[in-house]
Write a protein that holds these residues in place. Structure first.
Motif, short mmCIF file in Angstrom:
data_model
loop_
_atom_site.label_atom_id
_atom_site.label_comp_id
_atom_site.label_asym_id
_atom_site.label_seq_id
_atom_site.Cartn_x
_atom_site.Cartn_y
_atom_site.Cartn_z
N GLY A 99 50.65 24.45 -15.05
CA GLY A 99 49.94 26.04 -15.07
C GLY A 99 50.65 26.93 -14.38
O GLY A 99 50.49 28.13 -14.48
N CYS A 100 51.96 26.75 -13.86
CA CYS A 100 52.73 27.75 -13.16
C CYS A 100 54.13 27.30 -13.46
O CYS A 100 54.53 26.25 -13.62
CB CYS A 100 52.44 27.81 -11.63
N ASP A 101 54.84 28.34 -13.26
CA ASP A 101 56.53 28.24 -13.54
C ASP A 101 57.18 27.75 -12.21
O ASP A 101 56.62 28.27 -11.17
CB ASP A 101 56.91 29.42 -14.17
N ALA A 102 58.08 26.93 -12.27
CA ALA A 102 58.96 26.52 -11.03
C ALA A 102 59.81 27.66 -10.59
O ALA A 102 60.27 28.41 -11.24
CB ALA A 102 59.75 25.36 -11.48
N ARG A 103 59.93 27.53 -9.28
CA ARG A 103 60.61 28.64 -8.36
C ARG A 103 61.59 28.02 -7.39
O ARG A 103 61.13 27.09 -6.92
CB ARG A 103 59.63 29.67 -7.82
#
Length: 110
Positions: A9-13
């Motif tokens: 549900g979120c992008d990897a950073r």
């Protein structure tokens, strides 16, 4: 040590990966961790924005902790505090189980 980091549900950073891996290696300094995995998720209908679940596999019982936060850093602080607490409790239990009782002479401690 094998590491796994999953994002839901979120992008990897890249900076998040670095912070999680630093947490893995900090735990490895205290215990022989063989496998470490983290799951970062951003739930859609929750009161918090981020949830981090961390699992460390090592000899004996595995360690699993979870933390929630409105920011990634807040959730990461919660996870690191929970890991430190578990490691401290495990170390205290190990010393309690290996310590001799009061009043036992050194020759009988074994």
């Amino acid at each position: 040590m094998i590491t796994h980091i999953q994002y839901f549900g979120c992008d990897a950073r890249p900076d998040w990966d670095e912070k999680l891996e630093a947490l893995f290696f900090e735990a490895r300094q205290h215990l022989p961790v063989t496998d470490a995995s983290a799951r970062v998720e951003e739930p859609k209908n929750a009161t918090y924005r981020y949830r981090i679940s961390l699992s460390l596999k090592l000899p004996g019982p595995d360690i699993q902790v979870h933390a929630d936060g409105y920011t990634f850093n807040e959730a990461l602080i919660g996870v690191s505090a929970a890991i430190r607490q578990k490691l401290k409790a495990r170390a205290a239990k190990a010393t309690r189980n290996t310590a001799a009782t009061r009043g036992v002479k050194a020759a009988h401690r074994g």
